[in-house]
Design a protein around this motif. Structure first.
Motif, PDB file in Angstrom:
ATOM      1  N   MET A  79      72.398 -36.264  73.602  1.00 12.33           N
ATOM      2  CA  MET A  79      72.435 -35.682  72.263  1.00 12.33           C
ATOM      3  C   MET A  79      71.138 -34.926  72.011  1.00 12.33           C
ATOM      4  N   ILE A  80      71.292 -33.784  71.429  1.00  9.30           N
ATOM      5  CA  ILE A  80      70.133 -32.956  71.119  1.00  9.30           C
ATOM      6  C   ILE A  80      69.869 -33.068  69.626  1.00  9.30           C
ATOM      7  N   MET A  81      68.599 -33.254  69.294  1.00 12.60           N
ATOM      8  CA  MET A  81      68.206 -33.374  67.889  1.00 12.60           C
ATOM      9  C   MET A  81      67.342 -32.192  67.489  1.00 12.60           C
ATOM     10  N   VAL A  82      67.419 -31.889  66.221  1.00  9.10           N
ATOM     11  CA  VAL A  82      66.564 -30.872  65.638  1.00  9.10           C
ATOM     12  C   VAL A  82      66.044 -31.443  64.323  1.00  9.10           C
ATOM     13  N   GLU A  83      64.806 -31.140  64.007  1.00  7.73           N
ATOM     14  CA  GLU A  83      64.251 -31.652  62.756  1.00  7.73           C
ATOM     15  C   GLU A  83      64.805 -30.844  61.586  1.00  7.73           C
ATOM     16  N   GLN A  84      65.014 -31.524  60.464  1.00 10.47           N
ATOM     17  CA  GLN A  84      65.618 -30.885  59.289  1.00 10.47           C
ATOM     18  C   GLN A  84      64.785 -29.719  58.749  1.00 10.47           C
ATOM     19  N   ALA A  85      63.509 -29.699  59.036  1.00 13.77           N
ATOM     20  CA  ALA A  85      62.655 -28.601  58.573  1.00 13.77           C
ATOM     21  C   ALA A  85      62.742 -27.370  59.482  1.00 13.77           C
ATOM     22  N   ALA A  86      63.391 -27.502  60.636  1.00 16.18           N
ATOM     23  CA  ALA A  86      63.532 -26.368  61.555  1.00 16.18           C
ATOM     24  C   ALA A  86      64.350 -25.269  60.890  1.00 16.18           C
ATOM     25  N   THR A  87      64.165 -24.053  61.361  1.00 18.18           N
ATOM     26  CA  THR A  87      64.947 -22.937  60.824  1.00 18.18           C
ATOM     27  C   THR A  87      66.321 -22.919  61.470  1.00 18.18           C
ATOM     28  N   VAL A  88      67.237 -22.259  60.784  1.00 20.55           N
ATOM     29  CA  VAL A  88      68.579 -22.077  61.331  1.00 20.55           C
ATOM     30  C   VAL A  88      68.497 -21.345  62.670  1.00 20.55           C
ATOM     31  N   GLU A  89      67.602 -20.381  62.766  1.00 25.77           N
ATOM     32  CA  GLU A  89      67.437 -19.639  64.024  1.00 25.77           C
ATOM     33  C   GLU A  89      67.036 -20.576  65.162  1.00 25.77           C
ATOM     34  N   GLU A  90      66.164 -21.536  64.887  1.00 23.93           N
ATOM     35  CA  GLU A  90      65.756 -22.505  65.914  1.00 23.93           C
ATOM     36  C   GLU A  90      66.935 -23.379  66.333  1.00 23.93           C
ATOM     37  N   ALA A  91      67.768 -23.768  65.377  1.00 21.16           N
ATOM     38  CA  ALA A  91      68.953 -24.569  65.687  1.00 21.16           C
ATOM     39  C   ALA A  91      69.928 -23.784  66.557  1.00 21.16           C
ATOM     40  N   VAL A  92      70.149 -22.527  66.203  1.00 20.91           N
ATOM     41  CA  VAL A  92      71.044 -21.679  66.983  1.00 20.91           C
ATOM     42  C   VAL A  92      70.512 -21.520  68.405  1.00 20.91           C
ATOM     43  N   ARG A  93      69.220 -21.307  68.529  1.00 21.23           N
ATOM     44  CA  ARG A  93      68.610 -21.167  69.854  1.00 21.23           C
ATOM     45  C   ARG A  93      68.826 -22.434  70.680  1.00 21.23           C
ATOM     46  N   ALA A  94      68.629 -23.600  70.072  1.00 21.69           N
ATOM     47  CA  ALA A  94      68.829 -24.876  70.775  1.00 21.69           C
ATOM     48  C   ALA A  94      70.285 -25.035  71.212  1.00 21.69           C
ATOM     49  N   MET A  95      71.216 -24.654  70.345  1.00 26.79           N
ATOM     50  CA  MET A  95      72.638 -24.743  70.703  1.00 26.79           C
ATOM     51  C   MET A  95      72.962 -23.835  71.881  1.00 26.79           C
ATOM     52  N   ARG A  96      72.443 -22.622  71.833  1.00 22.09           N
ATOM     53  CA  ARG A  96      72.697 -21.670  72.927  1.00 22.09           C
ATOM     54  C   ARG A  96      72.101 -22.162  74.242  1.00 22.09           C
ATOM     55  N   GLU A  97      70.849 -22.598  74.189  1.00 23.26           N
ATOM     56  CA  GLU A  97      70.165 -23.044  75.409  1.00 23.26           C
ATOM     57  C   GLU A  97      70.848 -24.236  76.049  1.00 23.26           C
ATOM     58  N   ARG A  98      71.383 -25.130  75.214  1.00 28.84           N
ATOM     59  CA  ARG A  98      72.002 -26.359  75.739  1.00 28.84           C
ATOM     60  C   ARG A  98      73.520 -26.271  75.840  1.00 28.84           C
ATOM     61  N   GLY A  99      74.103 -25.208  75.344  1.00 26.46           N
ATOM     62  CA  GLY A  99      75.551 -25.031  75.421  1.00 26.46           C
ATOM     63  C   GLY A  99      76.319 -26.065  74.606  1.00 26.46           C
ATOM     64  N   VAL A 100      75.822 -26.364  73.401  1.00 29.76           N
ATOM     65  CA  VAL A 100      76.477 -27.351  72.539  1.00 29.76           C
ATOM     66  C   VAL A 100      76.875 -26.709  71.217  1.00 29.76           C
ATOM     67  N   ARG A 101      77.775 -27.374  70.515  1.00 31.56           N
ATOM     68  CA  ARG A 101      78.278 -26.870  69.238  1.00 31.56           C
ATOM     69  C   ARG A 101      77.747 -27.643  68.049  1.00 31.56           C
ATOM     70  N   ARG A 102      77.067 -28.776  68.330  1.00 30.58           N
ATOM     71  CA  ARG A 102      76.543 -29.621  67.245  1.00 30.58           C
ATOM     72  C   ARG A 102      75.189 -30.170  67.648  1.00 30.58           C
ATOM     73  N   LEU A 103      74.340 -30.345  66.641  1.00 32.98           N
ATOM     74  CA  LEU A 103      73.043 -30.991  66.841  1.00 32.98           C
ATOM     75  C   LEU A 103      72.890 -32.092  65.811  1.00 32.98           C
ATOM     76  N   LEU A 104      72.328 -33.213  66.228  1.00 28.28           N
ATOM     77  CA  LEU A 104      71.950 -34.228  65.252  1.00 28.28           C
ATOM     78  C   LEU A 104      70.702 -33.723  64.546  1.00 28.28           C
ATOM     79  N   VAL A 105      70.596 -33.982  63.263  1.00 28.14           N
ATOM     80  CA  VAL A 105      69.438 -33.559  62.481  1.00 28.14           C
ATOM     81  C   VAL A 105      68.650 -34.806  62.112  1.00 28.14           C
ATOM     82  N   CYS A 106      67.337 -34.757  62.341  1.00 26.11           N
ATOM     83  CA  CYS A 106      66.498 -35.922  62.048  1.00 26.11           C
ATOM     84  C   CYS A 106      65.386 -35.552  61.084  1.00 26.11           C
ATOM     85  N   ASP A 107      64.788 -36.602  60.521  1.00 25.22           N
ATOM     86  CA  ASP A 107      63.607 -36.395  59.684  1.00 25.22           C
ATOM     87  C   ASP A 107      62.371 -36.521  60.576  1.00 25.22           C
ATOM     88  N   THR A 108      61.202 -36.512  59.978  1.00 23.65           N
ATOM     89  CA  THR A 108      59.972 -36.565  60.777  1.00 23.65           C
ATOM     90  C   THR A 108      59.802 -37.895  61.511  1.00 23.65           C
TER      91      THR A 108
END
Length: 128
Positions: A79-108
């Protein structure tokens, strides 16, 4: 243009089900909660993620019984996580790089606070 954070568009309702849950029970929970994914647990630990598509492709299409096959059997363990403060662009980049359609969102503190999916991103307004 204002910076859009993951927290602004993520789905905050996260449903957790034990890895021992059968696929038919999970599908009913997804229907009842109007969601397309569940976080799979093993005791207090997150063990994976299962989507409605996983149930169809990894189980039904393979001839596995939804009444006896468990979430643990078909869960995506990485599972790939992204912090809630990340930008949408960063989330999209992570999805593209990992070939996934969903990311778990975490706090600090790396506590899960939501999920962001391609469908959440598709609902964003586009620039004119």
């Amino acid at each position: 243009m204002a910076r859009t954070s993951v927290a602004d568009v993520m789905t905050r309702r996260v449903v957790y089900l034990s890895g021992d849950t059968t696929l038919d029970e999970a599908a009913q929970a997804m229907r009842d909660q109007q969601i397309g994914d569940v976080v799979v647990t093993h005791g207090p630990t997150i063990a994976g993620l299962v989507t409605d598509r996983d149930i169809v492709v990894r189980a039904i299409a393979e001839g596995l019984s939804p009444r006896s096959t468990t979430l643990a059997t078909i869960a995506t363990r990485e599972m790939i996580m992204v912090e809630q403060a990340a930008t949408v662009e960063e989330a999209v980049r992570a999805m593209r790089e990992r070939g996934v359609r969903r990311l778990l969102v975490c706090d600090t503190d790396r506590k899960v606070v939501g999920i962001i999916s391609l469908s959440d991103l598709a609902l964003l307004p586009t620039a004119a």
